[in-house]
Design a protein around this motif. Sequence first.
Motif, PDB file in Angstrom:
ATOM      1  N   TYR A   1       0.808  -1.225   0.000  1.00 54.30           N
ATOM      2  CA  TYR A   1       0.000   0.000   0.000  1.00 54.30           C
ATOM      3  C   TYR A   1       0.840   1.274   0.000  1.00 54.30           C
ATOM      4  O   TYR A   1       0.316   2.349   0.271  1.00 54.30           O
ATOM      5  CB  TYR A   1      -0.938  -0.002   1.211  1.00 54.30           C
ATOM      6  CG  TYR A   1      -1.967  -1.111   1.159  1.00 54.30           C
ATOM      7  CD1 TYR A   1      -2.957  -1.119   0.188  1.00 54.30           C
ATOM      8  CD2 TYR A   1      -1.929  -2.160   2.079  1.00 54.30           C
ATOM      9  CE1 TYR A   1      -3.889  -2.139   0.132  1.00 54.30           C
ATOM     10  CE2 TYR A   1      -2.869  -3.185   2.029  1.00 54.30           C
ATOM     11  CZ  TYR A   1      -3.844  -3.165   1.057  1.00 54.30           C
ATOM     12  OH  TYR A   1      -4.768  -4.178   0.995  1.00 54.30           O
TER      13      TYR A   1
ATOM     14  N   LYS B   1      -0.390   4.780  -1.146  1.00 57.16           N
ATOM     15  CA  LYS B   1      -1.843   4.726  -1.299  1.00 57.16           C
ATOM     16  C   LYS B   1      -2.521   5.151   0.008  1.00 57.16           C
ATOM     17  O   LYS B   1      -1.902   5.161   1.071  1.00 57.16           O
ATOM     18  CB  LYS B   1      -2.286   3.319  -1.693  1.00 57.16           C
ATOM     19  CG  LYS B   1      -1.687   2.844  -3.006  1.00 57.16           C
ATOM     20  CD  LYS B   1      -2.102   1.417  -3.318  1.00 57.16           C
ATOM     21  CE  LYS B   1      -1.466   0.931  -4.621  1.00 57.16           C
ATOM     22  NZ  LYS B   1      -1.814  -0.471  -4.926  1.00 57.16           N
ATOM     23  N   ARG B   2      -3.791   5.464  -0.100  1.00 58.74           N
ATOM     24  CA  ARG B   2      -4.522   5.965   1.070  1.00 58.74           C
ATOM     25  C   ARG B   2      -4.509   4.963   2.231  1.00 58.74           C
ATOM     26  O   ARG B   2      -4.402   5.344   3.392  1.00 58.74           O
ATOM     27  CB  ARG B   2      -5.968   6.284   0.665  1.00 58.74           C
ATOM     28  CG  ARG B   2      -6.782   6.897   1.786  1.00 58.74           C
ATOM     29  CD  ARG B   2      -8.178   7.226   1.316  1.00 58.74           C
ATOM     30  NE  ARG B   2      -8.979   7.797   2.385  1.00 58.74           N
ATOM     31  CZ  ARG B   2     -10.260   8.097   2.268  1.00 58.74           C
ATOM     32  NH1 ARG B   2     -10.897   7.884   1.119  1.00 58.74           N
ATOM     33  NH2 ARG B   2     -10.915   8.610   3.277  1.00 58.74           N
ATOM     34  N   LYS B   3      -4.584   3.685   1.897  1.00 58.27           N
ATOM     35  CA  LYS B   3      -4.664   2.668   2.956  1.00 58.27           C
ATOM     36  C   LYS B   3      -3.382   2.601   3.781  1.00 58.27           C
ATOM     37  O   LYS B   3      -3.388   2.096   4.904  1.00 58.27           O
ATOM     38  CB  LYS B   3      -4.972   1.295   2.361  1.00 58.27           C
ATOM     39  CG  LYS B   3      -5.357   0.259   3.423  1.00 58.27           C
ATOM     40  CD  LYS B   3      -6.017  -0.955   2.834  1.00 58.27           C
ATOM     41  CE  LYS B   3      -6.472  -1.907   3.940  1.00 58.27           C
ATOM     42  NZ  LYS B   3      -7.214  -3.060   3.417  1.00 58.27           N
ATOM     43  N   GLU B   4      -2.278   3.120   3.227  1.00 57.28           N
ATOM     44  CA  GLU B   4      -1.022   3.099   3.974  1.00 57.28           C
ATOM     45  C   GLU B   4      -1.156   3.852   5.295  1.00 57.28           C
ATOM     46  O   GLU B   4      -0.531   3.494   6.296  1.00 57.28           O
ATOM     47  CB  GLU B   4       0.113   3.706   3.146  1.00 57.28           C
ATOM     48  CG  GLU B   4       1.478   3.599   3.819  1.00 57.28           C
ATOM     49  CD  GLU B   4       2.576   4.320   3.050  1.00 57.28           C
ATOM     50  OE1 GLU B   4       3.747   4.148   3.430  1.00 57.28           O
ATOM     51  OE2 GLU B   4       2.258   5.062   2.108  1.00 57.28           O
TER      52      GLU B   4
ATOM     53  N   LYS C   1      -3.522   3.796   7.293  1.00 60.17           N
ATOM     54  CA  LYS C   1      -4.255   3.001   8.277  1.00 60.17           C
ATOM     55  C   LYS C   1      -3.375   1.975   8.973  1.00 60.17           C
ATOM     56  O   LYS C   1      -3.786   1.350   9.946  1.00 60.17           O
ATOM     57  CB  LYS C   1      -5.427   2.277   7.601  1.00 60.17           C
ATOM     58  CG  LYS C   1      -6.425   3.196   6.921  1.00 60.17           C
ATOM     59  CD  LYS C   1      -7.522   2.389   6.233  1.00 60.17           C
ATOM     60  CE  LYS C   1      -8.518   3.302   5.518  1.00 60.17           C
ATOM     61  NZ  LYS C   1      -9.591   2.521   4.847  1.00 60.17           N
TER      62      LYS C   1
ATOM     63  N   ASP D   1      -9.194  -2.632  15.491  1.00 64.74           N
ATOM     64  CA  ASP D   1      -9.324  -3.592  14.395  1.00 64.74           C
ATOM     65  C   ASP D   1     -10.150  -4.787  14.842  1.00 64.74           C
ATOM     66  O   ASP D   1     -10.296  -5.042  16.037  1.00 64.74           O
ATOM     67  CB  ASP D   1      -7.956  -4.054  13.894  1.00 64.74           C
ATOM     68  CG  ASP D   1      -7.891  -4.111  12.365  1.00 64.74           C
ATOM     69  OD1 ASP D   1      -8.944  -4.392  11.742  1.00 64.74           O
ATOM     70  OD2 ASP D   1      -6.812  -3.866  11.796  1.00 64.74           O
TER      71      ASP D   1
ATOM     72  N   HIS E   1      -8.740  -0.977  10.215  1.00 61.57           N
ATOM     73  CA  HIS E   1      -9.273  -1.556   8.986  1.00 61.57           C
ATOM     74  C   HIS E   1      -8.289  -2.415   8.182  1.00 61.57           C
ATOM     75  O   HIS E   1      -8.429  -2.550   6.976  1.00 61.57           O
ATOM     76  CB  HIS E   1      -9.844  -0.454   8.075  1.00 61.57           C
ATOM     77  CG  HIS E   1     -11.242  -0.065   8.421  1.00 61.57           C
ATOM     78  ND1 HIS E   1     -11.502   0.971   9.291  1.00 61.57           N
ATOM     79  CD2 HIS E   1     -12.439  -0.539   8.039  1.00 61.57           C
ATOM     80  CE1 HIS E   1     -12.807   1.114   9.435  1.00 61.57           C
ATOM     81  NE2 HIS E   1     -13.400   0.189   8.687  1.00 61.57           N
ATOM     82  N   LEU E   2      -7.322  -3.037   8.854  1.00 60.55           N
ATOM     83  CA  LEU E   2      -6.531  -4.046   8.141  1.00 60.55           C
ATOM     84  C   LEU E   2      -7.185  -5.414   8.253  1.00 60.55           C
ATOM     85  O   LEU E   2      -6.909  -6.304   7.467  1.00 60.55           O
ATOM     86  CB  LEU E   2      -5.109  -4.115   8.711  1.00 60.55           C
ATOM     87  CG  LEU E   2      -4.223  -2.885   8.531  1.00 60.55           C
ATOM     88  CD1 LEU E   2      -2.776  -3.232   8.835  1.00 60.55           C
ATOM     89  CD2 LEU E   2      -4.332  -2.301   7.137  1.00 60.55           C
TER      90      LEU E   2
END
Length: 235
Positions: free
Chosen positions: A25, A28-31, A33, A44, A70-71
């Motif tokens: 990621y 990217k945006r998810k990084e 998180k 989580d 959110h992983l």
Amino acid sequence: MFFNYLKPILEESTYIYMLFLRFKYFGKRKETKIARKYFDLIIDGFPRSANSYTTRLFKQLEPRYHIGHHLHSVSHIIYGLKKSIPSIVLIRNPKDAIISLAALDIIECYSGETKKFLRENSLKWIIKKYIRFYKPLTNHVDKFLLVDFEVIINCPIRIIKAFNNKFNLNFETDPEILKYFNNLIIRRAKSHLKPSYNRNQIKLELLNEINSHDLTEYLNEANKIYNELLKINVK
């Protein structure tokens, strides 16, 4: 799809899995998180266990906090425990969580066609994912706050007080402020965070499948882990 098969192997090593996620990621945006050692909090749990609601609530309460979320990976939690990051593990009754996840997938990826989803997917696989998420955590129950889906949805103030007490923190617990934030989250929520008639109908279709004899052994194991964790650590 390939990642779904690779994930259980990678998760055998927390360090390797977290490194893999940072690479996957990167940029990217998810990084943002993915927890790092300086993060203030990790939230989580298995999907469809109030991950979005809980994360948004704590972000409203403390916007400056760095929150890992959110992983949907046990490695994320284990990483947080190793780095002494206050952590919330969300949990939901296995049958409800598994059916809710499958129903959302059917709506979003299969145009509401349950039979097509079942031809191409296995509920057994989803149950095994649930087991893989929570089973390792039975050895670390004193290090995180386990939060039941029904409690955080219906009585968030109870969770926040328990979290404050466990980790010596000072999140806001004023009922009126929490009510305001709760209403704000609901108003801004996307469809996956709200009740859905279509999803409820699909869940009814999935009940017969998950209650089938072929899945009994796996569902029993998931329920055993769920009840064991509830008994020890739930808030």
